[in-house]
Write a protein that holds these residues in place. Structure first.
Motif, mmCIF file in Angstrom:
data_model
loop_
_atom_site.group_PDB
_atom_site.id
_atom_site.type_symbol
_atom_site.label_atom_id
_atom_site.label_comp_id
_atom_site.label_asym_id
_atom_site.label_seq_id
_atom_site.Cartn_x
_atom_site.Cartn_y
_atom_site.Cartn_z
ATOM 1 N N TRP A 265 0.819 -1.207 0.000
ATOM 2 C CA TRP A 265 0.000 0.000 0.000
ATOM 3 C C TRP A 265 0.856 1.262 0.000
ATOM 4 O O TRP A 265 2.013 1.252 0.412
ATOM 5 C CB TRP A 265 -0.923 0.008 1.222
ATOM 6 C CG TRP A 265 -1.589 -1.298 1.472
ATOM 7 C CD1 TRP A 265 -1.351 -2.158 2.524
ATOM 8 C CD2 TRP A 265 -2.589 -1.948 0.673
ATOM 9 N NE1 TRP A 265 -2.144 -3.277 2.425
ATOM 10 C CE2 TRP A 265 -2.911 -3.182 1.295
ATOM 11 C CE3 TRP A 265 -3.237 -1.599 -0.516
ATOM 12 C CZ2 TRP A 265 -3.855 -4.056 0.778
ATOM 13 C CZ3 TRP A 265 -4.176 -2.480 -1.039
ATOM 14 C CH2 TRP A 265 -4.479 -3.685 -0.400
ATOM 15 N N GLU A 325 -6.309 4.934 -6.584
ATOM 16 C CA GLU A 325 -5.227 3.951 -6.574
ATOM 17 C C GLU A 325 -4.944 3.446 -7.980
ATOM 18 O O GLU A 325 -5.861 3.206 -8.763
ATOM 19 C CB GLU A 325 -5.635 2.789 -5.665
ATOM 20 C CG GLU A 325 -4.546 1.801 -5.340
ATOM 21 C CD GLU A 325 -5.011 0.807 -4.277
ATOM 22 O OE1 GLU A 325 -5.102 1.191 -3.094
ATOM 23 O OE2 GLU A 325 -5.316 -0.342 -4.634
ATOM 24 N N ARG A 341 1.708 -0.285 -5.872
ATOM 25 C CA ARG A 341 0.570 0.637 -5.876
ATOM 26 C C ARG A 341 0.996 2.051 -5.507
ATOM 27 O O ARG A 341 1.826 2.253 -4.611
ATOM 28 C CB ARG A 341 -0.495 0.185 -4.871
ATOM 29 C CG ARG A 341 -1.216 -1.111 -5.215
ATOM 30 C CD ARG A 341 -2.300 -1.391 -4.196
ATOM 31 N NE ARG A 341 -3.113 -2.547 -4.536
ATOM 32 C CZ ARG A 341 -2.889 -3.789 -4.109
ATOM 33 N NH1 ARG A 341 -1.861 -4.013 -3.316
ATOM 34 N NH2 ARG A 341 -3.674 -4.782 -4.446
ATOM 35 N N ASN A 344 -4.218 5.381 -2.908
ATOM 36 C CA ASN A 344 -4.722 4.433 -1.912
ATOM 37 C C ASN A 344 -6.240 4.346 -2.007
ATOM 38 O O ASN A 344 -6.948 5.302 -1.690
ATOM 39 C CB ASN A 344 -4.297 4.854 -0.503
ATOM 40 C CG ASN A 344 -4.418 3.711 0.486
ATOM 41 O OD1 ASN A 344 -5.480 3.118 0.631
ATOM 42 N ND2 ASN A 344 -3.323 3.380 1.170
#
Length: 611
Positions: A265, A325, A341, A344
């Motif tokens: 993340w 994201e 990634r 978010n």
């Protein structure tokens, strides 16, 4: 280049952005000009394409060490070889305004301190997460890297050669000699050939050290583990964003919670929850200016709430709401951990707890900092009115579950905190408020948690209503004064959680899982490590439960000391740890360091009363 352990890095920064410097002298993560800007160096996420900036000896047999210049965020990386000893000092000048010399500079000074050493410098940027092409041009004063949107210059007295999309140089230094490298933004083409100014960089170094020492002198904590508390404070300061007062959760993105897994993340944003906890930690040990800046940021968010009257759970450091994201499929990921990634997707989740954390921080700021304004109070009152109408809804919870909404106990707990602190604040300041309504809602929440959040057979408060799943977030109940630390239900919850997972608990020798993935699903595949913040919560819960129980206090103290032993060589913590004690997740993580400060403060106070 091979991937290095996450814990093998130190961090430097200037309250605009940060860089991670490895034990081998390589900067493998650097976003510019801000925390959440695209990366310039990202070998941390792709060792071949990500880009890096390394200074290192040419010798094969090298011992690496790192330390911080005392009471600062100036990092020293040392190389010990049979031929001699060298060290690199890395820092970003701080306290400067746009246009001043040193503004947004990254300075690297390598010095041979014993004998003689052959060294090599390599600078291979990869702009925009290695998505943008750039041109390289050499000058007699270094090199320049040009893209359509950003140009950087590397100023040095060392002759450089171009190789591919980067530059390198080999040089020899005798004892006492040094070489300096300054990476800086180029405002015009004329800046490309500007020579290195040694006197200016030396002055910037002295000013930077002075800044950090002056800032740290505000710390009022003088108890046990002072160095660890001060290092945590210095880390939290690096995670602030000077222009707005926002605080990022961590300076990195997509470092995996399990190597090879999908739990990767982007933490370069401001969670209301994390930032509120950070404010508490800094305020507790004397840093009121950061608290004041964060209050300004919060005031702006309260004036710009969502159409339904709520707040988002997180925002960009500039206050932006859209954190959509996306995956960077061209990057391999740390040790092959994909997807990588940015952004978010949890930004639009529904999480009820954030109002409680916000109100708790506002209450503490009003108590220990400066009185809040009536304007902010009216915004908070409207937020509480929204919560009055919505607290009985299900949500995704503190851990941002992706398996559907539930009545999470922690979320209800923080709803109770929101109304409790609002009532206290209204009474303390004589603010106008619907006291009776808030009081009735607060009491209803309390009764509901006690009846539906408690599992009699499990002898513990659980993750969500009418479940038997343990959750480490319930350790916060006595910390927010929902129940007494000595309440029989809380003591039972502590005892249940503090068992090994095989025996129904969440703890392996002081290391705490958020919840047991083998017993419950969170909607994601793969595994995760123990959560460092949860260990510090357990330490503080045990400390508060200790009272006159010396055994509980000694247990808390040993657990705390053990946890400190899991920090890296510089006292930095990531988000998680694997079974072997190696770092996992984004690094360093603010939530872990603020929990360290809180646990140290309370444990030191409790031990002091018994010694």
């Amino acid at each position: 280049m091979a991937y290095k352990p996450i814990e093998s890095y130190g961090i430097i920064g200037n309250m605009y952005t940060t860089a991670l410097v490895g034990l081998d002298g390589s900067i493998d993560w650097f976003c510019f000009p801000h925390h959440d800007s695209p990366s310039v160096f990202a070998a941390l996420l792709d060792s071949e394409k990500g880009g890096y900036f390394q200074i290192a000896p040419l010798a094969d047999n090298v011992t690496h060490k790192q330390l911080y210049w005392p009471q600062s965020n100036v990092l020293i990386t040392r190389f010990l070889t049979p031929e001699g000893v060298a060290e690199v000092i890395d820092f970003m000048p701080v306290g400067l305004k746009e246009g001043e010399k040193g503004y947004h500079w990254l300075v690297r000074k390598v010095t041979v301190v014993r004998c003689c050493m052959d060294l090599r410098v390599e600078c291979y940027p990869a702009f925009n997460y290695a998505r943008s092409r750039h041109e390289v041009s050499l000058t007699k004063n270094g090199a320049c890297f040009h893209t359509e949107n950003l140009s950087l210059g590397l100023a040095t007295e060392i002759p450089l050669q171009q190789q591919g999309n980067g530059v390198f140089g080999k040089f020899t230094l005798q004892a006492g000699e040094s070489a300096i490298f300054v990476l800086r933004k180029l405002e015009t083409d004329c800046d490309c050939g500007v020579p290195l100014d040694r006197d200016a960089t030396f002055a910037l170094f002295e000013d930077t050290v002075t800044y950090w020492r002056r800032w740290l002198s505000q710390c009022i904590y003088k108890g046990r583990w002072r160095s660890e508390v001060e290092r945590s404070a210095l880390v939290l300061k690096l995670l602030t964003f000077e222009p707005t007062g926002a605080i990022v959760a961590a300076p990195t993105c997509s470092l995996p919670e399990s190597v090879g897994g999908v739990r990767n993340w982007d933490y370069r944003y401001t969670w209301i929850r994390d930032a509120a906890f950070t404010l508490y930690a800094l305020l507790r040990i004397g840093f009121s200016e950061e608290a004041a800046r964060f209050m300004e940021w919060i005031s702006e968010r309260c004036r710009d709430r969502c159409p339904d009257g709520s707040l988002q759970i997180m925002y960009g450091i500039d206050g932006r709401k859209d954190l959509s994201e996306q995956t960077l499929d061209h990057l391999a990921g740390y040790l092959g951990s994909q997807p990588v990634r940015i952004g978010n997707g949890a930004y639009n989740q529904f999480q009820l707890d954030i109002v409680g954390e916000l109100m708790d921080s506002v209450y503490l700021y009003n108590k220990y900092g400066t009185y809040i304004s009536y304007e902010l109070w009216t915004q908070l009152r409207e937020l509480l009115d929204w919560l009055s109408d919505n607290w009985e809804r299900k949500d995704e919870g503190i851990w941002e579950m992706r398996n559907g909404q539930k009545h999470h106990v922690y979320s209800k707990l923080m709803c109770w905190v929101a109304f409790d602190r609002a009532l206290r604040l209204a009474e303390k300041r004589s603010f106008p408020a619907p006291r009776q309504r808030w009081l009735e809602v607060r009491d209803r929440i309390y009764e509901q948690i006690m009846t539906q959040g408690w599992n009699e057979s499990k002898q513990a408060f659980v993750q969500h209503y009418d479940s038997d799943t343990l959750d480490a977030s319930t350790l916060l109940m006595p910390l927010v004064f929902f129940v007494s630390a000595n309440d029989p239900r809380m003591i039972a919850t502590l005892e249940t959680i503090n068992k090994q997972p095989e025996k129904g608990g969440l703890v392996y020798d002081s290391l705490v899982y958020r919840y047991n993935l083998e017993k419950t699903s969170d909607g994601l595949s793969g595994e995760e490590g123990t959560f460092n913040v949860c260990t510090f919560w357990l330490v503080e819960a045990l400390t508060r439960a200790g009272g006159e129980d010396k055994f509980k206090l000694e247990t808390a103290r040993l657990m705390f000391e053990k946890m400190l032993g899991y920090a890296n060589h510089l006292g930095l913590f990531s988000e998680e740890m694997n079974a072997g004690g190696s770092a996992l997740g984004n690094f360093p993580q603010g939530l872990t360091h603020l929990a360290l400060i809180s646990a140290a403060w309370n444990l030191n106070k409790a031990l002091g009363e018994h010694e």
